[in-house]
Design an enzyme around this catalytic site. Sequence first.
Site: not given
Ligand code: 13P
Length: 231
Positions: A6, A153, A88, A159, A189, A8, A86
């Site tokens: 992903n 997640e 976010e 992150g 992560s 982002k 997600h």
């Molecule tokens: P990270 O791997 O940067 O922690 O992000 C995970 C994520 O949100 C994947 O959708």
Amino acid sequence: MIIAANFKMNHTRKTTKEYIKKLKKFKDLDSLKIYVFPPSTALDRFDTTINIGAQNAYPAVSGSFTGEIGLEQLNEFNIKTIIIGHSERRHILNETQEFITKKFNFFKENNFTIFYCIGETSKIRESKNTFEYLNEQLIGVDLNYENLILAYEPVWAIGTGKSAKKEDIEEVLEFLSKKTSNPILYGGSVNPSNIKEILSIKNCSGALIGSASLNVEKFCEMINIAKESRC
Ligand code: 13P
């Protein structure tokens, strides 16, 4: 085994093209299911068996939804995979469960493979209400939908460079596996040094990777580790 990147709000159209080109050269990708979710400006018809998905879209074919893309825009590139729910989008862009469900149903009706994300915040985990909270994030979602891929997640692990502990992931995946027979991924992560352990967790069918997927060599390293692991 499913390994997904992903991006982002990272990478451009140009760097995504270069990324996919390098990834395609990587051997034996067919033994795994690889997904890449670039930003919407980088979506394209890539000539590859790698699955390309959208990070987000509006639940409509087209229309007056300024700033959004819909089914018409995804169809142009034959995109049939999408991320919904997600954290976010839930927490930064304030998407409600009602809206998320609307998206889920729309893209289900259109036969999309849906990566449906759920995960608790640190506050919820500390208050020991994780399972209740996760149940709420599953309201309105058909867990028997054949093209569903569930992704756990935990928000506090995204992150941060600090993935959840094996036992904690195992406990949640066990809980989710009782609700669905569809694949369940872990995200938060994941990186080359912890992916082996994460993929060895019972009921874990793969990983959804953010930061560590941005570098194609690192992503290939994780694919290699996945190839050698259990499923
Ligand atoms: P990270 O791997 O940067 O922690 O992000 C995970 C994520 O949100 C994947 O959708």
